[in-house]
Design an enzyme around this catalytic site. Sequence first.
Site, PDB file in Angstrom:
ATOM      1  N   GLY A   1       0.840  -1.198   0.000  1.00 39.88           N
ATOM      2  CA  GLY A   1       0.000   0.000   0.000  1.00 39.88           C
ATOM      3  C   GLY A   1       0.870   1.240   0.000  1.00 39.88           C
ATOM      4  N   ASP A   2       0.226   2.413  -0.139  1.00 38.53           N
ATOM      5  CA  ASP A   2       0.938   3.701  -0.140  1.00 38.53           C
ATOM      6  C   ASP A   2       1.961   3.810  -1.260  1.00 38.53           C
ATOM      7  OD1 ASP A   2      -0.416   4.311   2.272  1.00 38.53           O
ATOM      8  OD2 ASP A   2       1.075   3.153   3.369  1.00 38.53           O
TER       9      ASP A   2
ATOM     10  N   ASP B   1      12.215  10.099  -7.229  1.00 39.15           N
ATOM     11  CA  ASP B   1      12.933  11.328  -6.866  1.00 39.15           C
ATOM     12  C   ASP B   1      13.464  11.289  -5.436  1.00 39.15           C
ATOM     13  OD1 ASP B   1       9.997  11.376  -6.592  1.00 39.15           O
ATOM     14  OD2 ASP B   1      10.344  13.239  -5.484  1.00 39.15           O
TER      15      ASP B   1
ATOM     16  N   PRO C   1       4.005   6.755  11.839  1.00 38.95           N
ATOM     17  CA  PRO C   1       5.191   6.651  10.983  1.00 38.95           C
ATOM     18  C   PRO C   1       5.182   5.303  10.276  1.00 38.95           C
ATOM     19  CG  PRO C   1       5.811   6.646  13.323  1.00 38.95           C
ATOM     20  CD  PRO C   1       4.327   6.850  13.257  1.00 38.95           C
TER      21      PRO C   1
ATOM     22  N   GLY D   1      -3.021   6.867  -5.635  1.00 37.92           N
ATOM     23  CA  GLY D   1      -3.897   8.033  -5.732  1.00 37.92           C
ATOM     24  C   GLY D   1      -3.418   8.983  -6.810  1.00 37.92           C
ATOM     25  N   LYS D   2      -2.129   9.246  -6.793  1.00 35.69           N
ATOM     26  CA  LYS D   2      -1.555  10.162  -7.780  1.00 35.69           C
ATOM     27  C   LYS D   2      -1.697   9.600  -9.194  1.00 35.69           C
ATOM     28  CE  LYS D   2       2.258  11.253 -10.310  1.00 35.69           C
ATOM     29  NZ  LYS D   2       3.433  12.091 -10.223  1.00 35.69           N
TER      30      LYS D   2
ATOM     31  N   HIS E   1      -5.493   7.821   0.182  1.00 38.26           N
ATOM     32  CA  HIS E   1      -4.674   8.287  -0.928  1.00 38.26           C
ATOM     33  C   HIS E   1      -4.345   9.740  -0.673  1.00 38.26           C
ATOM     34  CE1 HIS E   1      -5.544   4.943  -3.433  1.00 38.26           C
ATOM     35  NE2 HIS E   1      -6.804   5.227  -3.608  1.00 38.26           N
ATOM     36  N   THR E   2      -3.158  10.154  -1.041  1.00 44.49           N
ATOM     37  CA  THR E   2      -2.854  11.573  -0.977  1.00 44.49           C
ATOM     38  C   THR E   2      -2.730  12.082  -2.397  1.00 44.49           C
ATOM     39  OG1 THR E   2      -1.606  11.027   0.982  1.00 44.49           O
ATOM     40  CG2 THR E   2      -1.373  13.267   0.148  1.00 44.49           C
TER      41      THR E   2
ATOM     42  N   THR F   1      -3.852   7.473   9.765  1.00 42.30           N
ATOM     43  CA  THR F   1      -3.545   7.439  11.195  1.00 42.30           C
ATOM     44  C   THR F   1      -2.435   8.402  11.592  1.00 42.30           C
ATOM     45  OG1 THR F   1      -1.916   5.733  10.746  1.00 42.30           O
ATOM     46  CG2 THR F   1      -4.123   4.980  11.351  1.00 42.30           C
TER      47      THR F   1
ATOM     48  N   THR G   1      -6.559  -0.099  11.732  1.00 45.52           N
ATOM     49  CA  THR G   1      -6.822   1.348  11.803  1.00 45.52           C
ATOM     50  C   THR G   1      -8.133   1.617  12.532  1.00 45.52           C
ATOM     51  OG1 THR G   1      -7.970   1.326   9.683  1.00 45.52           O
ATOM     52  CG2 THR G   1      -5.604   1.817   9.631  1.00 45.52           C
TER      53      THR G   1
HETATM   54  P1  GDP Z   1      -1.626   5.465  -2.208  1.00 47.80           P
HETATM   55  O1  GDP Z   1      -2.418   5.019  -1.049  1.00 47.80           O
HETATM   56  O2  GDP Z   1      -1.046   4.335  -2.992  1.00 47.80           O
HETATM   57  O3  GDP Z   1      -2.363   6.430  -3.078  1.00 47.80           O
HETATM   58  O4  GDP Z   1      -0.352   6.246  -1.664  1.00 47.80           O
HETATM   59  P2  GDP Z   1      -0.306   7.467  -0.613  1.00 47.80           P
HETATM   60  O5  GDP Z   1      -1.051   8.580  -1.133  1.00 47.80           O
HETATM   61  O6  GDP Z   1      -0.598   7.023   0.767  1.00 47.80           O
HETATM   62  O7  GDP Z   1       1.278   7.747  -0.611  1.00 47.80           O
HETATM   63  C1  GDP Z   1       1.907   8.291  -1.616  1.00 47.80           C
HETATM   64  C2  GDP Z   1       2.540   9.587  -1.140  1.00 47.80           C
HETATM   65  O8  GDP Z   1       3.585   9.881  -1.988  1.00 47.80           O
HETATM   66  C3  GDP Z   1       1.621  10.784  -1.223  1.00 47.80           C
HETATM   67  O9  GDP Z   1       1.988  11.708  -0.242  1.00 47.80           O
HETATM   68  C4  GDP Z   1       1.873  11.333  -2.615  1.00 47.80           C
HETATM   69  O10 GDP Z   1       1.606  12.717  -2.743  1.00 47.80           O
HETATM   70  C5  GDP Z   1       3.330  11.068  -2.747  1.00 47.80           C
HETATM   71  N1  GDP Z   1       3.798  10.767  -4.070  1.00 47.80           N
HETATM   72  C6  GDP Z   1       3.215  10.030  -5.065  1.00 47.80           C
HETATM   73  N2  GDP Z   1       4.038   9.894  -6.103  1.00 47.80           N
HETATM   74  C7  GDP Z   1       5.187  10.552  -5.767  1.00 47.80           C
HETATM   75  C8  GDP Z   1       6.440  10.742  -6.399  1.00 47.80           C
HETATM   76  O11 GDP Z   1       6.688  10.272  -7.513  1.00 47.80           O
HETATM   77  N3  GDP Z   1       7.375  11.460  -5.730  1.00 47.80           N
HETATM   78  C9  GDP Z   1       7.168  11.965  -4.490  1.00 47.80           C
HETATM   79  N4  GDP Z   1       8.130  12.639  -3.896  1.00 47.80           N
HETATM   80  N5  GDP Z   1       5.999  11.790  -3.846  1.00 47.80           N
HETATM   81  C10 GDP Z   1       5.033  11.099  -4.476  1.00 47.80           C
END
Ligand code: GDP
Length: 426
Positions: free
Chosen positions: A11-12, A334, A305, A16-17, A40-41, A302, A127
């Site tokens: 996960g994470d 990156d 860390p 989302g992006k 998702h962020t 949550t 959670t």
């Molecule tokens: P998800 O649950 O799979 O959508 O993942 P999360 O949103 O919990 O975690 C991904 C985190 O990494 C978020 O804070 C995103 O904004 C950030 N993120 C996604 N892709 C990239 C990337 O290519 N580079 C960086 N630095 N951050 C990213």
Amino acid sequence: MIKAVVGANWGDEGKGKITDMLAQEADIIVRFQGGANAGHTIVNNYGKFALHTLPSGVFYDHTTSVIGNGVALNIPVFFKEYNEIVDRGVPAPKILISDRAQIVMPYHILLDQYEEERLGGKSFGSTKSGIAPFYSDKYAKIGFQVSELFDEESLREKVERVCETKNVLFEHLYHKPLLKPEDIMAELMEYKKMVEPYVCDVALYLWNALKEGKEILLEGQLGSLKDPDHGIYPMVTSSSTLAAYGAIGAGVPPYEIKKIITVCKAYSSAVGAGAFVSEIFGEEADELRRRGGDGGEYGATTGRPRRMGWFDCVASKYGCRMQGTTDVAFTVLDVLGYLEEIPVCVGYEIDGEVTTDFPTTVMLEKAKPVLKVLPGWNSDIRGIRNYEDLPENCRKYVEFVEEQIGFPITMISNGPGRNDIIYRNK
Ligand code: GDP
């Protein structure tokens, strides 16, 4: 045509992006599993958002966002999130909710909390969003479908019956106040008012959309290793995280899922308990955690860390295979720009033997990482848009990982924003 966006790891990964980015070309975005237990962020022109229940397509005018039948729908959380994004200036998204989606009941959340309390140090690191009790009830056939809200008489009778069983646990196992059926009914009637304008036969809607040639995106939550069948059981989630389940959790023909975009992170992170072979600790982990993601690797739900580790080729190869990957989106590359050298886990040593095949949980507990150290590129790669413009060592890292996992990396994400993406033609 249907595309699925799913996770290769724990996960994470940045689904989302990637979903938000691919949603630009989609008509419909569907959540097909999971609930408000993960987040998702997304960073876009409206700001930075942590979504737990809303599909990632809600930021576009041209998309319809759908809650599929496979989701654990927490109705108040869903509408709280909906109102929050609208309050922050996002145009009211078009939403549809499956009449077959089941409802996270207030007592599911209580049961989750009480059970974690009871287990103490042996807890699963839940959670406490009620997801495990929710899916248990779904398969024990005492769950509540959204459609049931619209037949008050039989609803009342079922609520009374279910409260009787639940109260045995509340009284004798947890020693907590008993559930009152009338309170639950009152709450469900509130839920009914909230969902009523959005409820429909989602499977039929998607069937018709497919016939009209619409582009549908299925959005997964968590990753392969949290799948209840193929993941690190029992330290998994309670609904399938695999693209195959998208067919069931959205109600679409499996053969229509033509592309499976598996999001795979350039290093590892995990939340909750469970074996994590390439895990790192101390200052090394703290630094990666601080620099990771967008503003650090802390849980979107949550704030906990996250546990950190080097890229795990064994777990990622397996994670991609179980998804049925057609394309890998390799994210957060990156972040690794600060390292002189980058260790990568290329095998697991179990009882003196090295394997590159991901084992079952019992064997996994014994696995030690076999690391290979690759040279870092030691520079900032944000803003680069062409693969050829990446530093040589960075390309070598990508190509090494690609060879190890055996699936084509066609997208590289080098920043949190929608446009921080490098396409590679494979
Ligand atoms: P998800 O649950 O799979 O959508 O993942 P999360 O949103 O919990 O975690 C991904 C985190 O990494 C978020 O804070 C995103 O904004 C950030 N993120 C996604 N892709 C990239 C990337 O290519 N580079 C960086 N630095 N951050 C990213």
